[in-house]
Design an enzyme around this catalytic site. Structure first.
Site, PDB file in Angstrom:
ATOM      1  N   ARG A  87      -5.282  22.475  25.832  1.00  0.00           N
ATOM      2  CA  ARG A  87      -6.243  23.444  26.374  1.00  0.00           C
ATOM      3  C   ARG A  87      -6.732  24.388  25.279  1.00  0.00           C
ATOM      4  NH1 ARG A  87      -6.010  20.412  30.228  1.00  0.00           N
ATOM      5  NH2 ARG A  87      -7.839  19.738  29.129  1.00  0.00           N
ATOM      6  N   GLU A  90      -9.123  22.499  23.244  1.00  0.00           N
ATOM      7  CA  GLU A  90     -10.368  22.386  24.005  1.00  0.00           C
ATOM      8  C   GLU A  90     -11.142  23.707  23.992  1.00  0.00           C
ATOM      9  OE1 GLU A  90     -11.547  20.655  28.343  1.00  0.00           O
ATOM     10  OE2 GLU A  90      -9.874  22.072  28.285  1.00  0.00           O
ATOM     11  N   SER A 113      -7.629  36.960  10.023  1.00  0.00           N
ATOM     12  CA  SER A 113      -6.380  36.536   9.407  1.00  0.00           C
ATOM     13  C   SER A 113      -5.420  35.965  10.446  1.00  0.00           C
ATOM     14  CB  SER A 113      -5.711  37.726   8.709  1.00  0.00           C
ATOM     15  OG  SER A 113      -4.444  37.349   8.204  1.00  0.00           O
TER      16      SER A 113
END
Length: 146
Positions: A87, A90, A113
């Site tokens: 996920r 995605e 960072s």
């Protein structure tokens, strides 16, 4: 992704002791996500942290050496197959460029960072089903111009 033997040992010891990563926060003085990263060898512990962790988990002191070694980080070159980890992959596939654009509009040309960085996971109650709230905070690093 295969899980390293040390990770399996640490997770089993944590389970056997009935501990959560949040429980270990008080012992190590580090955030639960950072402690989980130690378990998965995505971060290294100081000598003192490793000693405290090994003691809390009831493990042999030989694990101290492994916990203080510099880890090889990342999931590797493949698309993650674990549904929860996927996920995040995605999300970055869909929202990566939009997030990048918004960050650059607000800060300029640079990056966030992942070293000077914190991450917090919270559970939010919701009548339609509990929600996962993830807060990432990273120092902005502008690209140097020369």
């Amino acid at each position: 992704m295969s899980i390293p033997e040390i990770t399996q040992t640490l997770l089993q010891a944590k389970k056997d002791k009935g501990l959560s990563f949040a429980d270990l926060e008080a012992t190590l003085g580090r955030d639960e996500v950072c402690i989980a990263a130690l378990f998965y060898r995505q971060a290294s512990a100081s000598e003192e942290e490793a000693k405290l962790l090994v003691e809390a988990l009831g493990l042999d002191s030989s694990y101290i050496k492994h916990l203080t070694e510099y880890p090889v980080k990342g999931l590797g070159p493949v698309v993650p197959t674990d549904p929860l980890i996927y996920r995040f992959y995605e999300i970055m596939q869909v929202y990566g460029f939009p997030i990048k654009e918004v960050i650059q509009e607000k800060f300029g040309d640079g990056i966030m960072s992942a070293i000077d960085f914190t991450l917090d996971v919270e559970k939010e109650a919701d009548p339609k089903g509990d929600r996962v709230k993830i807060t990432m905070s990273g120092k902005f690093l502008p690209y140097k111009k020369w």
